[in-house]
Design an enzyme around this catalytic site. Sequence first.
Site, PDB file in Angstrom:
ATOM      1  N   SER A 142      17.051  13.333  32.980  1.00 29.05           N
ATOM      2  CA  SER A 142      17.048  14.733  33.411  1.00 29.05           C
ATOM      3  C   SER A 142      16.425  14.951  34.775  1.00 29.05           C
ATOM      4  O   SER A 142      16.847  15.830  35.522  1.00 29.05           O
ATOM      5  CB  SER A 142      16.314  15.583  32.374  1.00 29.05           C
ATOM      6  OG  SER A 142      15.000  15.081  32.178  1.00 29.05           O
ATOM      7  N   ASP A 290       6.528  12.943  24.883  1.00 30.68           N
ATOM      8  CA  ASP A 290       7.988  12.977  24.859  1.00 30.68           C
ATOM      9  C   ASP A 290       8.502  11.823  24.005  1.00 30.68           C
ATOM     10  O   ASP A 290       8.517  10.674  24.448  1.00 30.68           O
ATOM     11  CB  ASP A 290       8.548  12.873  26.276  1.00 30.68           C
ATOM     12  CG  ASP A 290      10.073  12.989  26.304  1.00 30.68           C
ATOM     13  OD1 ASP A 290      10.680  13.119  25.226  1.00 30.68           O
ATOM     14  OD2 ASP A 290      10.655  12.950  27.407  1.00 30.68           O
ATOM     15  N   ASN A 295      12.793   6.416  25.649  1.00 28.92           N
ATOM     16  CA  ASN A 295      11.500   6.029  26.214  1.00 28.92           C
ATOM     17  C   ASN A 295      10.902   4.807  25.528  1.00 28.92           C
ATOM     18  O   ASN A 295       9.791   4.399  25.855  1.00 28.92           O
ATOM     19  CB  ASN A 295      10.515   7.201  26.121  1.00 28.92           C
ATOM     20  CG  ASN A 295      10.927   8.350  27.014  1.00 28.92           C
ATOM     21  OD1 ASN A 295      11.677   8.168  27.966  1.00 28.92           O
ATOM     22  ND2 ASN A 295      10.435   9.545  26.709  1.00 28.92           N
TER      23      ASN A 295
END
Length: 452
Positions: A142, A290, A295
């Site tokens: 993003s 997050d 990730n």
Amino acid sequence: MNDDKNDKSRERAVPSGRVSRFASFGRLASGVAGGMVAEGARRLAKGEGISARDLMLTPGNVQRMTDRLSHLRGAAMKMGQMISMDSGDFLPKELADILATLRDQANFMPARQLDTVLRSEWGADWRKQFRWFNPRPIAAASIGQVHKALTRDGEELAIKVQYPGIAESIDSDVDNVMTLLKVAGFAPPELEIDALLAEAKKQLHEEADYRREGAQMELYREKLKGVPGFVVPKLHDGLTRDRILAMSFEEGVSIEELEHETEARRDETMARLMELVARELFDFGVMQTDPNFANFRYRPSTGEIVLLDFGACRDVDPDVSNGYRKMLIAGLKGNREEVLQATIESGFMMPIVAEKHPERVNRMIDIVINEMREDKPFDFGDRAFIPLLRDEGLAIAQDKDTWAFPPVETLFVQRKVSGTALLGARLKAQVNIRRMTEDVLGSTKPLPAKAA
């Protein structure tokens, strides 16, 4: 981040100016409005009832929203990802599908736009620092995209490059996304959300600060030094800038590849991830909030987990940490009254909720206590209790007198906890949560209270 780097159709320049980004939102809004009018006319002609939400979520509008938010990237896309991870069990399927697509997909910059960004950060002769620099990203998300490179000294690096104009557009993007959600009826106008939006903007500005992220990454390297099973990239400070983060390249495959591993390997890996969350909350005093699956990377040869993306790291509020501690200790004892008291004291629940809906609150507490107290592996894949909690929660939510946001800090912690649990469900892993919780609580102390 997405690894499908060979799809040429995903190469799209990022709208970098405020005017161009506002125009993109305008085109999205007008396109959605047009779709709503057409669908409304079709339904009226058939004598069918209509609602704004149903008109908003036509297949055409779903595609418009997905394409436009993916093109804009930045806070527009990040907000979609955040809402998706937080509310996946509560959203209409159509909206959940939009947000899931945003979570798993992103376009990337054309080579010319990439070169402009690199020149502005490294100078016109930036290529002299590398033996090679792959202009096609290995991942795109993003706020930025990641490239693989080899320095003159032979270091293999991952270079995260921020999209142009993203940092400057955060505030307006968040406001525009929330406007769309309000129009669609997904953000109740009666609910005061200014504090939440302010905190979302603050976090996104922090995520856009790559020097800060580099420092957080080094902090985690120190925290996890000597802890088996985890790999944290090493910061390359000399090449890192405000909009460029340079780090060691760490091999790994998608964490979802664990689905193909043995049950024992899935369970062991999930146990390590859950313990990491607990250590962040009760020991480290800092948490990477997050839980996006991208990730985490996985090394099949060693079973190690590679941790990526530290932009969402934030200090854990001692009051939140200690509130969770009290709730868990009471829950392990099976003491419903103490759980309720700790929940209210910590701000997780307003007193009026327990006063007006005691039976529903007690049922929810009993469900959670029963799940966590059993001295046996908890099956993340069995989510039968989720609809029970959801039904009780939605019933309480019908009472507008009880509407209030919990402390914002709790929302970020809960996002990490629930997002990690979603990964456990995806992997159908089983972990003895009771024993893990007892071990972590027994080996840590309450965090020092904040200075007055």
